[in-house]
Design an enzyme around this catalytic site. Structure first.
Site, PDB file in Angstrom:
ATOM      1  N   SER A  47       0.831  -1.205   0.000  1.00  0.00           N
ATOM      2  CA  SER A  47       0.000   0.000   0.000  1.00  0.00           C
ATOM      3  C   SER A  47       0.863   1.251   0.000  1.00  0.00           C
ATOM      4  O   SER A  47       0.635   2.182  -0.781  1.00  0.00           O
ATOM      5  CB  SER A  47      -0.910   0.003   1.237  1.00  0.00           C
ATOM      6  OG  SER A  47      -1.627  -1.202   1.358  1.00  0.00           O
ATOM      7  N   THR A  48       1.868   1.281   0.875  1.00  0.00           N
ATOM      8  CA  THR A  48       2.766   2.429   0.967  1.00  0.00           C
ATOM      9  C   THR A  48       3.516   2.647  -0.335  1.00  0.00           C
ATOM     10  O   THR A  48       3.849   3.780  -0.695  1.00  0.00           O
ATOM     11  CB  THR A  48       3.760   2.226   2.122  1.00  0.00           C
ATOM     12  OG1 THR A  48       3.034   2.054   3.342  1.00  0.00           O
ATOM     13  CG2 THR A  48       4.713   3.395   2.267  1.00  0.00           C
ATOM     14  N   TYR A 137      -1.595 -10.728   4.090  1.00  0.00           N
ATOM     15  CA  TYR A 137      -1.732  -9.302   4.419  1.00  0.00           C
ATOM     16  C   TYR A 137      -3.200  -9.004   4.691  1.00  0.00           C
ATOM     17  O   TYR A 137      -4.025  -9.011   3.780  1.00  0.00           O
ATOM     18  CB  TYR A 137      -1.199  -8.471   3.251  1.00  0.00           C
ATOM     19  CG  TYR A 137      -1.194  -6.972   3.422  1.00  0.00           C
ATOM     20  CD1 TYR A 137      -1.434  -6.352   4.650  1.00  0.00           C
ATOM     21  CD2 TYR A 137      -0.929  -6.149   2.324  1.00  0.00           C
ATOM     22  CE1 TYR A 137      -1.410  -4.984   4.778  1.00  0.00           C
ATOM     23  CE2 TYR A 137      -0.896  -4.770   2.438  1.00  0.00           C
ATOM     24  CZ  TYR A 137      -1.141  -4.195   3.661  1.00  0.00           C
ATOM     25  OH  TYR A 137      -1.114  -2.814   3.779  1.00  0.00           O
ATOM     26  N   LYS A 165       0.697 -10.223   8.184  1.00  0.00           N
ATOM     27  CA  LYS A 165       0.767  -8.782   8.439  1.00  0.00           C
ATOM     28  C   LYS A 165      -0.621  -8.343   8.864  1.00  0.00           C
ATOM     29  O   LYS A 165      -1.551  -8.314   8.061  1.00  0.00           O
ATOM     30  CB  LYS A 165       1.216  -8.019   7.193  1.00  0.00           C
ATOM     31  CG  LYS A 165       1.373  -6.528   7.464  1.00  0.00           C
ATOM     32  CD  LYS A 165       1.689  -5.738   6.206  1.00  0.00           C
ATOM     33  CE  LYS A 165       1.826  -4.263   6.559  1.00  0.00           C
ATOM     34  NZ  LYS A 165       1.598  -3.380   5.408  1.00  0.00           N
ATOM     35  N   SER A 208       5.008   2.199   7.250  1.00  0.00           N
ATOM     36  CA  SER A 208       5.425   3.244   6.319  1.00  0.00           C
ATOM     37  C   SER A 208       6.341   4.271   6.965  1.00  0.00           C
ATOM     38  O   SER A 208       7.311   4.723   6.343  1.00  0.00           O
ATOM     39  CB  SER A 208       4.187   3.931   5.735  1.00  0.00           C
ATOM     40  OG  SER A 208       3.368   4.442   6.771  1.00  0.00           O
TER      41      SER A 208
END
Length: 297
Positions: A47-48, A137, A165, A208
């Site tokens: 995502s980051t 995830y 995660k 992040s």
């Protein structure tokens, strides 16, 4: 391998230039910066990393560049998740080819897939990863996929799954997962509750904000190992002051702006439709960059 997956893993940003194209030189500098600040590993293409606004070819290129800079130096986890099983398999094969240590995939989203379809998706990716361990995830706030505890327990026991995660604020669920799976590598996903996640049973984290202050998170790990909960709380508070600002600016663009002021990224832009940082926040972000550079020195 499970022990190698433990630790503090930066969810790597993906730098772009003014033409919205991948900035490979900034990417290389960012990888080296993370290695230099003592990060245990990198989580690439999540995502980051703005993976879902990139083409498949671009995502493969990012994996290749990161592997060139970091393979053999730190742990590398390739996030290969997409809505398409076939595309996820293609990225998993690339991760294997470039020498990554593990693959990861978010639950397939947008369409209302059945849980068995989720399981089949992961099985197919694991098969294409050709022996690389899978990090499931779970990020319900962004994926829209609300897995039950029983479903999580099923996913993490699929053959080939070594880690989870868990990007959720539900610390009770974190502890329940740890209790049910003592050998599972468990990552805390929300940076603002990193210390609490460790106390709930996480082995480490993927985040992040580790890109700009990974040493603080390593300090939290060390403090808790030494039984110094008060120090861990103080460090978490300092991290959260930064996160307060980044929430106002937009997390990814705020992080990129800080790294620009640190001379790591040439351009502080995310890919559209993300907008640039509002100029009113630039003085605060510049001051933060200076503070962190002095702290790191």
């Amino acid at each position: 391998m499970a022990k190698a997956l433990q630790g503090v893993m930066a969810a790597l940003l993906t730098p772009f230039d003014h033409q919205q194209q991948l900035d490979s030189e900034s990417l290389r500098r960012l990888v080296r910066f993370n290695i230099g600040q003592g990060i245990d590993g990198l989580y690439v293409g999540g995502s980051t990393g703005e993976a879902f606004v990139q083409s498949l070819a671009e995502r493969e290129q990012v994996l290749e560049i990161v592997a060139e800079e970091a393979k053999g130096k730190i742990t590398l986890i390739a996030h290969v998740g997409t809505v398409s099983t076939a595309e996820s398999q293609q990225l998993a094969s690339a991760a294997k080819r470039y020498g990554f240590d593990a693959v990861s995939a978010v639950t397939p989203f947008y369409y209302p897939f059945s849980f068995e379809e989720h399981c089949d998706h992961y099985r197919a990716i694991i098969d294409s990863a050709d022996g690389l361990p899978m990090v499931v995830y779970n990020i319900p706030a962004l994926s829209g996929v609300k897995l039950t505890l029983d479903q999580i327990n099923t996913l993490v026991t699929l053959p080939g799954v070594s880690a989870l995660k868990q990007t959720s604020g539900d610390l009770f669920q974190m502890e329940q997962i740890r209790r049910a799976h003592p050998d599972l590598v468990l990552y805390n996903g929300y940076d603002e509750i990193f210390a609490s996640g460790l106390l709930a049973g996480a082995d480490g984290g993927i985040g992040s904000t580790y890109n700009i202050m990974g040493w603080r998170y390593q300090g939290i790990v060390q403090a808790l190992r030494e039984g110094d909960v008060a120090k861990a709380q103080r460090l978490q508070t300092e991290c959260n002051k930064v996160i307060d600002l980044l929430i106002k600016t937009g997390v990814f663009r705020g992080l990129k702006t800080v790294l620009h002021y640190m001379d790591v990224l040439s351009v502080p832009l995310c890919r559209k439709p993300f907008a640039p940082v509002d100029e009113k926040y630039l003085p605060a972000l510049k001051a933060l960059a200076q503070q962190l550079m002095e702290e790191k020195a």
